[in-house]
Design a protein around this motif. Structure first.
Motif, PDB file in Angstrom:
ATOM      1  N   ILE A 176       0.843  -1.194   0.000  1.00 47.58           N
ATOM      2  CA  ILE A 176       0.000   0.000   0.000  1.00 47.58           C
ATOM      3  C   ILE A 176       0.883   1.250   0.000  1.00 47.58           C
ATOM      4  CG2 ILE A 176      -1.761   1.300   1.252  1.00 47.58           C
ATOM      5  CD1 ILE A 176      -2.793  -1.278   2.406  1.00 47.58           C
ATOM      6  N   HIS A 177       0.596   2.159  -0.915  1.00 50.67           N
ATOM      7  CA  HIS A 177       1.231   3.474  -0.948  1.00 50.67           C
ATOM      8  C   HIS A 177       0.115   4.518  -0.840  1.00 50.67           C
ATOM      9  CE1 HIS A 177       5.040   1.765  -2.581  1.00 50.67           C
ATOM     10  NE2 HIS A 177       4.235   0.922  -3.186  1.00 50.67           N
ATOM     11  N   SER A 178       0.498   5.773  -0.764  1.00 51.31           N
ATOM     12  CA  SER A 178      -0.522   6.820  -0.770  1.00 51.31           C
ATOM     13  C   SER A 178      -0.011   8.002  -1.585  1.00 51.31           C
ATOM     14  CB  SER A 178      -0.866   7.243   0.661  1.00 51.31           C
ATOM     15  OG  SER A 178      -1.947   8.141   0.641  1.00 51.31           O
ATOM     16  N   SER A 219      12.784   2.779   1.301  1.00 47.23           N
ATOM     17  CA  SER A 219      12.928   4.071   0.628  1.00 47.23           C
ATOM     18  C   SER A 219      11.616   4.833   0.511  1.00 47.23           C
ATOM     19  CB  SER A 219      13.582   3.902  -0.747  1.00 47.23           C
ATOM     20  OG  SER A 219      14.965   4.153  -0.657  1.00 47.23           O
ATOM     21  N   HIS A 220      10.730   4.619   1.467  1.00 46.89           N
ATOM     22  CA  HIS A 220       9.461   5.360   1.481  1.00 46.89           C
ATOM     23  C   HIS A 220       9.705   6.870   1.350  1.00 46.89           C
ATOM     24  CE1 HIS A 220       5.645   6.948   2.758  1.00 46.89           C
ATOM     25  NE2 HIS A 220       6.159   7.424   3.863  1.00 46.89           N
ATOM     26  N   ALA A 221      10.704   7.369   2.087  1.00 45.74           N
ATOM     27  CA  ALA A 221      10.976   8.813   2.061  1.00 45.74           C
ATOM     28  C   ALA A 221      11.545   9.254   0.719  1.00 45.74           C
ATOM     29  CB  ALA A 221      11.935   9.188   3.189  1.00 45.74           C
ATOM     30  N   ASN A 222      12.037   8.297  -0.082  1.00 46.32           N
ATOM     31  CA  ASN A 222      12.607   8.626  -1.393  1.00 46.32           C
ATOM     32  C   ASN A 222      11.622   8.353  -2.514  1.00 46.32           C
ATOM     33  OD1 ASN A 222      15.054   9.241  -0.121  1.00 46.32           O
ATOM     34  ND2 ASN A 222      15.653   7.086  -0.155  1.00 46.32           N
ATOM     35  N   MET A 223      10.358   8.308  -2.176  1.00 40.95           N
ATOM     36  CA  MET A 223       9.332   8.047  -3.184  1.00 40.95           C
ATOM     37  C   MET A 223       8.543   9.340  -3.372  1.00 40.95           C
ATOM     38  SD  MET A 223       6.660   4.913  -3.247  1.00 40.95           S
ATOM     39  CE  MET A 223       5.310   4.904  -4.421  1.00 40.95           C
ATOM     40  N   ARG A 224       9.186  10.267  -4.081  1.00 41.19           N
ATOM     41  CA  ARG A 224       8.582  11.592  -4.227  1.00 41.19           C
ATOM     42  C   ARG A 224       8.080  11.766  -5.654  1.00 41.19           C
ATOM     43  NH1 ARG A 224      13.899  14.369  -1.581  1.00 41.19           N
ATOM     44  NH2 ARG A 224      14.189  12.729  -0.027  1.00 41.19           N
TER      45      ARG A 224
HETATM   46 CU   LIG Z   1       5.254   4.306  -1.131  1.00 42.94          CU
END
Ligand SMILES: [Cu+2]
Length: 357
Positions: A176-178, A219-224
């Motif tokens: 899950i992403h947002s 790398s959630h924080a790198n998913m911009r």
């Molecule tokens: Cu994500």
């Protein structure tokens, strides 16, 4: 014990300074002038509607807080124990309790009216001939953007025409992403196996930042992501360019790079994994793109993007070189492995990729 019973220990000067520094830090953190993801500065009608709702509930909550805390402080002072008088105790007051149930219920019912109205407004599927459809596929840890009306795919950088409604179809392939572009619209979850939608529009040209806002791994924080809102003519020109095949070099280092991209070093592989073409599509390149965008970003017009790797690095030659040397070293958890490329292979691949305007 020398201290009088019932007194709290006094904070020393060190502790007090620390507490003061904490308060100042928290207070000033809200004052940044460079806040590209500030949802309190909405830049489009959807974010504005949601912001208005937020403002309304915020100020109601502030009023309730002040009234309730004020009454608590009043009661504490008025009825506390004093020399020669015991603290007063109250128990049971049906009238007061009825008021305490009815007033919050009315408040909630009142807030529900604009809330439900806003939910329906922002969830409405936009109509009209100028709607731009974008299919968003969230991957660990990058965004795939497909423009079905034009037939091309790009990554991490969205272009949209100003003033036109944009309708997103959101899909996930792993966890899950947002999807969140704070100045244009609220968050929308991207859930594998379930299609969500989001509509927004940007009246003014500009660069709007966004990012994944559901923790999704290393790398959630790198998913911009970036949104380039541009006048319709500029958007049209961009979309037409993106729809064209890549121009494939015929000679020199770039041509050797194109060959490596498709055929790998030997046996269609590199020491550290398969050839690039197994994960990346490049339209116009022989053998490339049989399953476009399945694993890695479409690179047809890679050189026309400002950033790469989830919009975390600017698209410069030196960054690209570092990326090809060892992707997970630049982006922890990246699904692109260290392929064990030689210096010569990297030179050739960089020459090729830099030409994909
Ligand atoms: Cu994500």
């Amino acid at each position: 014990m020398t201290r009088k019973a019932g007194r709290l220990p006094r904070a020393g000067p060190g502790l007090r300074a620390l507490a003061a520094a904490g308060v100042v830090a928290v207070a000033t953190a809200g004052c940044s002038s460079h806040a590209p993801q500030d949802f309190l500065r909405p830049a489009g009608p959807v974010a504005r509607d949601e912001g208005n709702l937020w403002n309304l509930t915020f100020w109601i909550a502030v009023a309730i807080f002040v009234i309730v805390e004020g009454l608590i402080v009043f009661a504490m002072l008025r009825y506390r124990s004093r020399p020669g008088r015991r603290a007063r105790q109250f128990h049971g007051n049906p009238k007061l309790e009825a008021v305490l149930v009815v007033v919050p219920a009315l408040l909630l019912a009142g807030i529900a009216v604009p809330t439900i109205r806003t939910i329906f407004t922002v969830a409405a599927k936009p109509t009209g001939s100028n709607v731009v459809n974008v299919t968003v596929t969230a991957h660990q840890f990058w965004w795939q953007f497909d423009y079905p009306d034009y037939g091309f795919s790009t990554a991490n950088e969205l272009h949209i025409p100003t003033g036109a409604p944009v309708y997103f179809t959101l899909k996930g392939v792993d966890v899950i992403h947002s999807f969140w572009i704070p100045r244009l619209a609220g968050k929308q979850d991207v859930v594998p196996g379930h299609v969500n939608h989001l509509a927004l529009s940007a009246p003014h040209p500009g660069l709007y930042r966004g990012q994944c806002t559901e923790y999704c791994g290393l790398s959630h924080a790198n998913m911009r992501l970036r949104v380039y809102a541009e006048p319709p003519a500029a958007f049209q020109a961009w979309a037409e360019h993106e729809s064209q095949d890549a121009s494939i070099p015929r000679s020199g280092a770039a041509a050797r790079g194109a060959d490596l991209f498709v055929n790998g070093a030997k046996d269609g592989t590199f020491p550290g994994g398969p050839a690039c073409v197994n994960c990346h599509a490049i339209n116009g390149l022989r053998n490339a793109g049989t399953r476009p965008g399945l694993i890695g970003p479409d690179l047809t017009h890679f050189a026309s993007r400002d950033t790469f790797a989830g919009a975390t690095y600017s698209n410069t030659e030196s960054n690209l070189r570092r990326w090809l040397e060892d992707p997970p070293a630049m982006k922890p958890g990246s699904d692109m492995p260290d392929l064990g490329l030689t210096r010569q292979q990297i030179d050739d691949l960089v020459a090729f990729l830099e030409g994909l305007k």
